[in-house]
Write a protein that holds these residues in place. Structure first.
Motif, PDB file in Angstrom:
ATOM      1  N   PHE A  60      -5.446 -10.094   4.036  1.00  0.00           N
ATOM      2  CA  PHE A  60      -5.430  -9.430   2.729  1.00  0.00           C
ATOM      3  C   PHE A  60      -4.886 -10.373   1.667  1.00  0.00           C
ATOM      4  O   PHE A  60      -5.456 -10.506   0.572  1.00  0.00           O
ATOM      5  CB  PHE A  60      -4.572  -8.165   2.829  1.00  0.00           C
ATOM      6  N   ASP A  61      -3.787 -11.029   1.984  1.00  0.00           N
ATOM      7  CA  ASP A  61      -3.141 -11.937   1.043  1.00  0.00           C
ATOM      8  C   ASP A  61      -4.057 -13.096   0.676  1.00  0.00           C
ATOM      9  O   ASP A  61      -4.172 -13.477  -0.495  1.00  0.00           O
ATOM     10  CB  ASP A  61      -1.837 -12.454   1.651  1.00  0.00           C
ATOM     11  N   GLN A  62      -4.719 -13.682   1.673  1.00  0.00           N
ATOM     12  CA  GLN A  62      -5.619 -14.797   1.409  1.00  0.00           C
ATOM     13  C   GLN A  62      -6.793 -14.379   0.522  1.00  0.00           C
ATOM     14  O   GLN A  62      -7.238 -15.151  -0.334  1.00  0.00           O
ATOM     15  CB  GLN A  62      -6.155 -15.360   2.730  1.00  0.00           C
ATOM     16  N   ARG A  63      -7.283 -13.182   0.729  1.00  0.00           N
ATOM     17  CA  ARG A  63      -8.467 -12.739  -0.013  1.00  0.00           C
ATOM     18  C   ARG A  63      -8.159 -12.381  -1.464  1.00  0.00           C
ATOM     19  O   ARG A  63      -8.970 -12.655  -2.355  1.00  0.00           O
ATOM     20  CB  ARG A  63      -9.088 -11.529   0.690  1.00  0.00           C
ATOM     21  N   TRP A  67      -6.690 -12.933  -7.386  1.00  0.00           N
ATOM     22  CA  TRP A  67      -6.688 -11.844  -8.371  1.00  0.00           C
ATOM     23  C   TRP A  67      -5.269 -11.572  -8.857  1.00  0.00           C
ATOM     24  O   TRP A  67      -5.050 -11.321 -10.043  1.00  0.00           O
ATOM     25  CB  TRP A  67      -7.262 -10.578  -7.743  1.00  0.00           C
ATOM     26  N   LEU A  68      -4.323 -11.613  -7.933  1.00  0.00           N
ATOM     27  CA  LEU A  68      -2.933 -11.364  -8.295  1.00  0.00           C
ATOM     28  C   LEU A  68      -2.431 -12.433  -9.264  1.00  0.00           C
ATOM     29  O   LEU A  68      -1.769 -12.117 -10.267  1.00  0.00           O
ATOM     30  CB  LEU A  68      -2.074 -11.343  -7.041  1.00  0.00           C
ATOM     31  N   ASN A  69      -2.760 -13.680  -8.991  1.00  0.00           N
ATOM     32  CA  ASN A  69      -2.341 -14.769  -9.881  1.00  0.00           C
ATOM     33  C   ASN A  69      -2.982 -14.646 -11.258  1.00  0.00           C
ATOM     34  O   ASN A  69      -2.358 -14.958 -12.276  1.00  0.00           O
ATOM     35  CB  ASN A  69      -2.694 -16.121  -9.259  1.00  0.00           C
ATOM     36  N   THR A  70      -4.225 -14.186 -11.296  1.00  0.00           N
ATOM     37  CA  THR A  70      -4.900 -13.979 -12.583  1.00  0.00           C
ATOM     38  C   THR A  70      -4.225 -12.859 -13.378  1.00  0.00           C
ATOM     39  O   THR A  70      -4.030 -12.983 -14.592  1.00  0.00           O
ATOM     40  CB  THR A  70      -6.379 -13.647 -12.357  1.00  0.00           C
ATOM     41  N   ALA A  71      -3.866 -11.791 -12.700  1.00  0.00           N
ATOM     42  CA  ALA A  71      -3.227 -10.658 -13.379  1.00  0.00           C
ATOM     43  C   ALA A  71      -1.904 -11.065 -14.011  1.00  0.00           C
ATOM     44  O   ALA A  71      -1.504 -10.500 -15.035  1.00  0.00           O
ATOM     45  CB  ALA A  71      -3.016  -9.515 -12.395  1.00  0.00           C
ATOM     46  N   TRP A 137      -0.227   0.832 -11.333  1.00  0.00           N
ATOM     47  CA  TRP A 137      -1.217   1.458 -10.446  1.00  0.00           C
ATOM     48  C   TRP A 137      -2.008   0.399  -9.691  1.00  0.00           C
ATOM     49  O   TRP A 137      -2.267   0.528  -8.495  1.00  0.00           O
ATOM     50  CB  TRP A 137      -2.138   2.339 -11.292  1.00  0.00           C
ATOM     51  N   TRP A 138      -2.369  -0.682 -10.379  1.00  0.00           N
ATOM     52  CA  TRP A 138      -3.170  -1.742  -9.760  1.00  0.00           C
ATOM     53  C   TRP A 138      -2.359  -2.536  -8.747  1.00  0.00           C
ATOM     54  O   TRP A 138      -2.881  -2.976  -7.714  1.00  0.00           O
ATOM     55  CB  TRP A 138      -3.703  -2.674 -10.846  1.00  0.00           C
ATOM     56  N   PHE A 139      -1.060  -2.738  -9.003  1.00  0.00           N
ATOM     57  CA  PHE A 139      -0.199  -3.515  -8.109  1.00  0.00           C
ATOM     58  C   PHE A 139       0.138  -2.776  -6.811  1.00  0.00           C
ATOM     59  O   PHE A 139       0.563  -3.406  -5.839  1.00  0.00           O
ATOM     60  CB  PHE A 139       1.122  -3.866  -8.805  1.00  0.00           C
ATOM     61  N   LYS A 140      -0.016  -1.459  -6.791  1.00  0.00           N
ATOM     62  CA  LYS A 140       0.465  -0.675  -5.648  1.00  0.00           C
ATOM     63  C   LYS A 140      -0.070  -1.173  -4.306  1.00  0.00           C
ATOM     64  O   LYS A 140       0.714  -1.315  -3.343  1.00  0.00           O
ATOM     65  CB  LYS A 140       0.097   0.800  -5.858  1.00  0.00           C
ATOM     66  N   PRO A 141      -1.354  -1.462  -4.130  1.00  0.00           N
ATOM     67  CA  PRO A 141      -1.821  -1.959  -2.828  1.00  0.00           C
ATOM     68  C   PRO A 141      -1.166  -3.275  -2.421  1.00  0.00           C
ATOM     69  O   PRO A 141      -0.927  -3.508  -1.232  1.00  0.00           O
ATOM     70  CB  PRO A 141      -3.334  -2.143  -3.043  1.00  0.00           C
ATOM     71  N   PHE A 142      -0.868  -4.144  -3.392  1.00  0.00           N
ATOM     72  CA  PHE A 142      -0.190  -5.398  -3.076  1.00  0.00           C
ATOM     73  C   PHE A 142       1.245  -5.140  -2.609  1.00  0.00           C
ATOM     74  O   PHE A 142       1.741  -5.802  -1.694  1.00  0.00           O
ATOM     75  CB  PHE A 142      -0.173  -6.315  -4.304  1.00  0.00           C
TER      76      PHE A 142
END
Length: 316
Positions: A60-63, A67-71, A137-142
């Motif tokens: 999950f982290d690799q995939r 996106w997380l870094n872009t956010a 809301w978007w960060f919750k899965p991370f």
């Protein structure tokens, strides 16, 4: 006056609404992909059952790390609001001399300022607050799948109530600079320098807003559950007497007698060393947010007050 303010600044307000809509659409579409992957890969069920999810979480982290870094680039959003909403608010009036036309009508300076600043404050708080809720809301899965905690610097600056304080400060700084300098571009430059300087200074002091907690665990261990989702401030060792020893000093002590990494760990254990972590736990989040929001909101109030004082004195 409300209608006039809307007419003058409708481009900025509409642009902000468009940006917010684009962010909401992007967040919705990407979060769907994230949750679909979590469900299809078995990560969701694994986390729910409390099993060993390291391998799936790593995938999950690799995939989705990109996106997380872009956010995280959205940290500049409050500064952009200060640029394009705050700096021109008063400066453009002075550049075009439209303020004199308004003051020659039935509207005085006090009413002109209060309406313009009031609308800007409400619009700024609204867009910053909605963006913060959207990102939370978007960060919750991370947060569920990785070590990302909301109290860590990567997430702290983007969620909660602190972004509202950042945005209000940026806007108030832009308005004050525009009132004093009378030029939008110059006000933008001052906003950039002032905002970045204060943000870095306060973020550096954040660790001191509340006392940190400490935890120890055996050398070679992976830590304790107490630091899950926590903001770890420092790592080191404590010796058998409970005195703190730096990582460098402890490793140097055993490196002479140890042939490899495992030997170093064995030496440290034999000497009674333990790992020591100092950290802010996840439940410090709202307290730290309250302090930081108060700092930036207080600065915003002072700058807005200064703007009113400056204009009333300058044109008194």
């Amino acid at each position: 006056m409300i209608w006039l303010t809307w007419r003058q600044h409708r481009v900025q307000f509409l642009s902000g609404a468009v940006v917010l809509a684009v962010l909401a659409l992007a967040a919705y579409l990407t979060r769907m992909q994230i949750t679909d992957f979590s469900r299809d890969s078995g990560l969701t069920s694994c986390l729910a059952s409390g099993g060993d999810c390291v391998t799936i979480a790593h995938s999950f982290d690799q995939r989705f790390t990109g996106w997380l870094n872009t956010a995280r680039f959205l940290i500049v959003l409050p500064l952009l609001i200060g640029f394009f909403w705050g700096a021109p608010l008063v400066a453009r009036e002075f550049e075009q001399n439209t303020h004199r036309l308004v003051w020659n009508q039935t509207i005085g300076r006090a009413r002109w300022l209060s309406i313009k600043l009031g609308i800007m404050i409400l619009a700024t708080a609204l867009i910053a607050g909605v963006t913060s809720l959207l990102l939370a809301w978007w960060f919750k899965p991370f947060q569920d799948a990785t070590a990302l905690g909301r109290v860590t610097p990567d997430a702290f600056d983007l969620v909660g109530i602190a972004p509202i304080g950042y945005a209000l400060f940026a806007v108030s700084l832009g308005v004050a600079a525009g009132a004093v300098l009378g030029r939008s571009l110059l006000a933008m430059g001052v906003t950039l320098i002032g905002f970045v300087t204060v943000r870095f200074a306060v973020s550096g002091l954040r660790v001191h807003f509340m006392p940190t907690l400490s935890t120890t665990y055996p050398v070679g261990g992976t830590g304790t559950k107490t630091t899950d989702k926590a903001w770890v401030i420092s790592r080191g060792y404590v010796d058998g007497q409970g005195d703190r020893v730096s990582l460098t000093a402890a490793d140097r002590l055993c490196r002479r007698t140890a042939a490899d990494y495992e030997g170093t760990l064995r030496c440290l254990r034999e000497r009674g060393f333990k790992h020591l972590d100092k950290y802010h736990p996840d439940n410090h989040f709202w307290s730290l947010q309250a302090v930081e929001t108060a700092v930036f909101s207080g600065l915003a109030v002072l700058l807005f007050a200064f703007t009113i004082y400056w204009i009333m004195r300058r044109f008194g």
